[in-house]
Design a protein around this motif. Structure first.
Motif, mmCIF file in Angstrom:
data_model
loop_
_atom_site.group_PDB
_atom_site.id
_atom_site.type_symbol
_atom_site.label_atom_id
_atom_site.label_comp_id
_atom_site.label_asym_id
_atom_site.label_seq_id
_atom_site.Cartn_x
_atom_site.Cartn_y
_atom_site.Cartn_z
ATOM 1 N N HIS A 287 0.743 -1.141 -0.043
ATOM 2 C CA HIS A 287 0.055 0.203 -0.122
ATOM 3 C C HIS A 287 0.773 1.332 0.046
ATOM 4 N N ALA A 288 2.166 0.991 0.259
ATOM 5 C CA ALA A 288 2.917 2.303 0.017
ATOM 6 C C ALA A 288 2.852 2.819 -1.252
ATOM 7 N N ASP A 289 2.572 2.044 -2.471
ATOM 8 C CA ASP A 289 2.830 2.479 -3.643
ATOM 9 C C ASP A 289 1.357 3.394 -4.109
ATOM 10 N N VAL A 290 0.497 3.300 -3.262
ATOM 11 C CA VAL A 290 -0.839 4.160 -3.653
ATOM 12 C C VAL A 290 -1.344 5.006 -2.585
ATOM 13 N N GLN A 291 -2.040 5.955 -2.730
ATOM 14 C CA GLN A 291 -2.405 6.672 -1.649
ATOM 15 C C GLN A 291 -3.576 6.382 -1.099
ATOM 16 N N VAL A 292 -3.623 5.887 0.394
ATOM 17 C CA VAL A 292 -5.047 5.510 0.969
ATOM 18 C C VAL A 292 -5.406 6.673 1.947
ATOM 19 N N GLY A 293 -6.756 6.676 2.147
ATOM 20 C CA GLY A 293 -7.391 7.476 3.031
ATOM 21 C C GLY A 293 -8.778 7.250 3.485
ATOM 22 N N PHE A 294 -9.158 8.222 3.979
ATOM 23 C CA PHE A 294 -10.787 8.425 4.291
ATOM 24 C C PHE A 294 -11.442 9.638 3.299
ATOM 25 N N THR A 295 -12.391 9.452 2.673
ATOM 26 C CA THR A 295 -13.033 10.615 1.772
ATOM 27 C C THR A 295 -13.561 11.409 3.023
#
Length: 557
Positions: free
Chosen positions: A83-91
């Motif tokens: 997951h370090a390769d893609v941004q993750v978060g909450f909308t």
């Protein structure tokens, strides 16, 4: 009458060679996809239907929950996630996402961690979507909760697991998202999956490259606290889905950034190519959909869940064996939509029988016609026959009887009790109905357990059928003898609201009983519905004509 009522159930162009159907009542089904938006009805689905299926669905997995945790799961999930390769978060409104928050296309998935179709999507399709569409910045991928507790009683708990991880670290949510789907078969049928889930959470902390660990004590407390915000978020997601007419999983909505009110819908475990096409042509598809008169929509997505391919797929499948232990070729089971059926689930032609246990015409049909139809069409694998409850206003006791059949049905005895009820309705349709139904339970408990078994499909079924992969999720162990106590407890705890919910789903479909709707998985409605207790010759004539013309269509290519 709105145009959609005459268009939604028009016969497939190929099947139009059969008949010109002008049955507008069935077309009212287009409205059923939003019938459970009412919170009261949703509560019924969550509480009553789950109670009816609890005794079968919550069978513990083989071995203890702790023993069921595979040691390499943490390493496998870590290796695949990255997951370090893609941004993750909450909308902004609080839903987990991965991908660029500035992407022009937003894909939202409504899923169930215990749904095998969702598992297929997560394990087979999502990894390629991640590489080709998410990491490249083309889409923002959002996930929302839609646990189908009516058929997956433990699903909400699995969704809480992901949320309880995500509340500490959003990266932990996505790691657990993958871990839950990769181990789905090990916790979906686990009677006490909490130790399993706690072991999964511990596995997250064991990753060599984890930047931030999760507090396992806080995770366990969150998992057991049903009053926290997690359940409110799950309920909010369910309500959102139902308001949009989404009842099955997985379902995906696709909209352009800044315009969430205009969207297209993809249902089911679609191949990657279908998503890629939808994303690259999103503007065209969405604009075309938004510009069209919604009453003119004519798409399979309008079908109610119980008529869809997924709704018709078996959740359980049973077989019957003779005294020597040989299969008799008789098959029956429970669909994912909650309907009981008999006949091969691979049959292309499906007959829906709308019936009432106190209807004398329904009794007449069952006593004089159905046995011949079963022998000629159902037991031979040509027709999948589905029974749907349709209670008449004049039937005072048939609702109680219908609940009893469902409580017997989750133990594989729906059709046994069905026959007992129709054999002599006067014996139970009175104020002593509860005692009479208890007596029927005693009769069912006297049937030897060896006569019944949970079964796979007959070996002669053509290999390579697309549905066979889905049937692999069916349990294959033999059930215990009929549990009379569980049957009585189910009856006592299942209210009439459950029957009301089933009735609401078919409102406007039929007006009387018995009514028989003949459906083809590809062509849709095949013929004018058969209404009333007609002679067997009339059914035979209709079926012979249908199958002859299907054969001609196949021969013509």
């Amino acid at each position: 009458m709105p145009p959609v009522l005459s268009r939604m159930f028009r016969i497939h162009p190929a099947a139009a060679r059969f008949h010109r159907v002008r049955w507008f009542g069935l077309a009212c089904l287009v409205f059923l996809t939003s019938c459970t938006a009412d919170p009261a009805v949703r509560a019924v689905i969550e509480e009553e239907l789950a109670a009816a299926f609890q005794q079968v669905e919550a069978v513990p997995a083989t071995g203890s929950p702790a023993d069921a945790v595979p040691e390499p799961v943490a390493e496998a999930a870590a290796a695949e996630s990255g997951h370090a390769d893609v941004q993750v978060g909450f909308t902004d409104d609080g839903w987990p996402f991965m991908g660029s928050p500035d992407a022009s296309v937003v894909v939202t998935e409504y899923s169930d961690f215990h749904c095998p179709y969702c598992g297929r999507h997560a394990n087979e399709t999502l990894p390629k979507m991640r590489t080709e569409l998410i990491e490249t910045g083309l889409i923002q991928y959002v996930v929302k909760d839609l646990p189908l507790e009516s058929i997956h009683p433990q699903a909400r708990l699995a969704h809480r697991v992901a949320w309880c991880m995500g509340l500490q670290h959003v990266e932990a949510f996505w790691w657990m998202h993958e871990a839950l789907y990769s181990t789905q078969s090990q916790h979906a049928r686990n009677g006490d999956p909490i130790p399993f889930f706690e072991a999964l959470a511990a596995g997250y902390n064991e990753q060599p490259d984890t930047d931030a660990t999760v507090d396992l004590g806080a995770f366990s407390s969150c998992l057991l606290d049903v009053t926290n915000d997690v359940d409110q978020r799950i309920d909010e997601s369910i309500a959102n889905a139902l308001d949009m007419g989404i009842q099955g999983t997985p379902t995906f909505t696709i909209h352009l950034r800044g315009d969430p009110e205009q969207y297209m819908v993809l249902r089911g475990a679609q191949p990657y190519e279908r998503f890629a096409d939808a994303v690259f042509n999103a503007e065209q598809y969405i604009v075309e959909g938004a510009g069209a008169d919604p009453e003119e929509a004519d798409t399979p997505d309008s079908l109610p869940f119980w008529l869809s391919a997924q709704g018709l797929t078996p959740l359980f499948l049973w077989g019957h064996v003779d005294a020597e232990g040989a299969s008799t070729g008789a098959w029956h089971g429970l669909t994912q939509a909650g309907d009981f059926f008999k006949g091969s689930p691979l049959a292309e032609v499906v007959v829906f029988e709308f019936s009432d246990f106190q209807c004398p015409y329904c009794q007449g049909h069952t006593a004089t016609v159905q046995e011949e139809l079963d022998a000629a069409w159902v037991d031979t694998g040509q027709i999948m026959w589905i029974y749907k409850h349709f209670l008449l206003d004049s039937s005072q006791w048939s609702g109680t009887a219908a609940i009893a059949t469902m409580c017997a049905g989750v133990q594989g005895r729906f059709w046994d009790l069905h026959h007992l009820l129709f054999e002599d309705p006067a014996a139970w349709s009175h104020r002593g109905v509860d005692e009479a139904l208890d007596n029927f339970g005693a009769i069912l408990s006297q049937t030897e357990a060896a006569d019944w078994h949970l079964a796979s499909l007959p070996p002669e079924v053509e290999t390579g059928h697309a549905l066979l992969d889905d049937l692999a999720v069916l349990p294959l162990s033999s059930p215990a003898a009929f549990d009379e106590e569980a049957y009585q407890e189910c009856r006592a705890n299942t209210g009439m609201d459950l029957i009301d919910m089933f009735m609401a789903q078919v409102q406007g479909v039929v007006r009387g009983t018995p009514t028989f709707v003949i459906w083809h998985r590809d062509y849709g409605l095949l013929a004018q519905p058969i209404v009333g207790a007609l002679p067997v010759e009339q059914f035979q004539s209709v079926f012979e004509q249908i199958f002859a013309q299907l054969a001609a269509l196949e021969a013509a290519g």
